[in-house]
Write an enzyme that holds these catalytic residues in place. Sequence first.
Site, short mmCIF file in Angstrom:
data_model
loop_
_atom_site.label_atom_id
_atom_site.label_comp_id
_atom_site.label_asym_id
_atom_site.label_seq_id
_atom_site.Cartn_x
_atom_site.Cartn_y
_atom_site.Cartn_z
N ASP A 231 2.82 3.17 -0.48
CA ASP A 231 1.68 2.28 -0.31
C ASP A 231 1.32 1.80 -1.71
OD1 ASP A 231 -0.41 0.77 0.55
OD2 ASP A 231 -1.40 2.35 1.69
C1 BGC Z 1 -2.73 -0.89 2.13
C2 BGC Z 1 -1.44 -1.22 2.83
C3 BGC Z 1 -0.96 -2.58 2.41
C4 BGC Z 1 -0.82 -2.62 0.90
C5 BGC Z 1 -0.36 -3.96 0.38
C6 BGC Z 1 -2.68 -1.10 0.64
O1 BGC Z 1 -3.96 -1.05 0.10
O2 BGC Z 1 -3.09 0.45 2.39
O3 BGC Z 1 -1.61 -1.17 4.22
O4 BGC Z 1 0.25 -2.90 3.04
O5 BGC Z 1 -2.09 -2.35 0.32
O6 BGC Z 1 -1.34 -4.92 0.51
#
Ligand code: BGC
Length: 758
Positions: A231
């Site tokens: 993530d």
């Molecule tokens: C989120 C993800 C997301 C990623 C990219 C993170 O803060 O938890 O779900 O895909 O950011 O935007």
Amino acid sequence: MSLDVTALLDDLTLPEKASLTSGSSFWFTAPVERLGIPAIMVADGPHGLRAQPGAGDHVGLGDSVPATCFPTASAVASSWNPALLRRIGAALGQEARARNLSVVLGPGINMKRSPLCGRNFEYFSEDPHLAGELGLGIVEGIQSRGVGTSLKHFAANNQETDRMRVDAQVDERTLREIYLPAFERIVTAGRPWTVMCSYNKVNGTSASENPWLLTTVLRDEWGYDGLVVSDWGAAYHRVPALWAGLDLEMPPDLPRSPEAVVAAVRAGELDEAVLDARVRAVLELVDKGMAVLELDEGFDADAHHRLARAAAAESVVLLKNGSTAGGTPVLPLAPSERVAVVGEFARTPRYQGAGSSQVNPTSLETLLDELTAAHGEVTFAPGYTIGGDGAADDALRAGAVTAAAAADTVVMLLGLPGADESEGFDRTHMNLPANQIATLRAVAAANTAVAVVLVNGATVLLGDVEPHAAALVEAWLGGQAAGGAIADVLTGAVNPSGRLAETVPHRLEDNPSYLNFPGDSRVVRYGEGIFIGYRGYDATRSDVAYPFGFGLSYTEFALTDLDVTLTGSVAGGDLAAQVGVTVTNTGAVAGAEVVQVYVRDLEASVARPVRELKGFTKVDLEPGGSERVTLTLDQRAFSFWSIRRNGWVVEAGEFAIEVGRHSRDLPLVHTVTVDAPSIAEPLGPDSTLHEWLADPVGARLLAEAAAAGQPDPTRDPELLPLLGPAPMSALASMHGLSVDHDTLDKLVERLGGRSGPV
Ligand code: BGC
């Protein structure tokens, strides 16, 4: 154009390899131009693309190119229709192709452990079977267009509070039965190109550095052969993450991360073979993803908008439909009715959540416009401010009362302001805003025919709404076409067929996770174990406002002629049940029923939920139409995760197959008897006296020892309840209470590993 991954692995230098395991910018993998390795692009998200041409961010701040905003996950989950998810997925895939984008960062399939989780609007359900089937639909749909997905967030990411540091302490059985199955289902059946690890720790180790999660379970047990991406910002320590099985760090921490990787290999702290495995995964992803790079395609924005509208309408859950004074149901609205629309949300729609999933929609419908178009002239009063309360609301309330008094029926929108639910934080309560409830009361006092329509991502408490709502419609965050979709349901152009994918409790305090959410001191303990959602409410026999699986229709259905046939065997590993049932539309209009199949283990040696959803199907029927449906349950549907055996186990005995229309309306029941190998453990010194006595051979041996002069632990019936639960070896140490150690050893030897009861 394709990459020769094996040859490239030979040609890449160590710094180049290291660079590939981090991206090159917020949304791009790292290219190696010297060897013709291109960069591919990834972007959120789960219900619409958030492709950012400029500087990237993962909190929904920056601009993104227009994309269809489909209903959010909590909405489409209510459709209980994986085929619909597949269609949405295919549309998302096409939009990705049109942007030369290789991987869509979704779906999010985490369980709704608490109604308070700020990202519940991005997740499907409190039930792993439902979440798995729906998530599989969207993965298959996106990947059918040659675009990858990212199954997220792996794992036990069920809250936003302290999400980057919190340690989710979850026992293994709970992980296996509740928090992992949706991932397992989609990984094994849908083969997502990527899996995104979560921010949190799981039992002490960050998901990004957790070899048990990323290697043992994901790859070794489930056979996953795709890529694991962090993530955004979750790759806290590069080297342990690479060891654990994290292939790609996003966004890249440059130049720090690649430098650390090179240094670790040179210092002998990271095996280059491990790095090669990670680089291979990246190259294989780039190889698949680069097919979209040169495409010059578009997408049919109108068709996708129509799909978004149909999806939002199919996601609407009709919770209540009382009668008007004239005795007809409040909904659908009759064409001749004078309708007042109350609620700011009718012209200022709330249709998606905030954070990384936030989409810049291609167009936006309002309920006010769409209902006017479908029904004819309506009066409108905003009734309240969104997120405010005070003098302005008092004036708006008076206007709403005037409008309501002059109408036959009031359509009143209530919902959560955007600021109430978002990625990044959890809610602290489940209430609708007080200013909206005050307006509802005033409106209902002026006109009892109030149809309340809810717009919210996570469930809200309805105790303050119920008494004033003649009809109640849960419309969720329905995406850019939610306005039209709600109008379609209100007018009857669409017969609602949504079913709740999560329970609506009476009180937050009733929720099984309540005492352990969101934790503190960087720890959250999943104290309710496997009893989340309806599994908990059913176990404690708690009354709920609306049960899991609930939803009404403008027509009626009958379920009849349940028939269950078992095939295969537990010993052969292929036990299955064919569940047949006939569904009939007994009402006057076409509609869709969701047949739900639950399994209940009637005799279990471990604590099990009262019932668990193991199958469902949605059936469209014309009035008077009837269809025989057959659902197949596999062996897993009967299993639990045994911590003693470290594996899935089916216990012999009776199971009830319960079929109906929601988790608390299961009129058709068929009991089957399952034959299965005994899971009893061999009697030994640490088996209890009760266990010895329950086993015919064990009991006989003890009796023989007593006859030969050893102390008889059964001689005093009053002492037996006290001694019975103690292990035999402990009793042997207490001279005179039972056989001595030597005798016990001999008895165990004579048993020779023979199984007795657990
Ligand atoms: C989120 C993800 C997301 C990623 C990219 C993170 O803060 O938890 O779900 O895909 O950011 O935007």
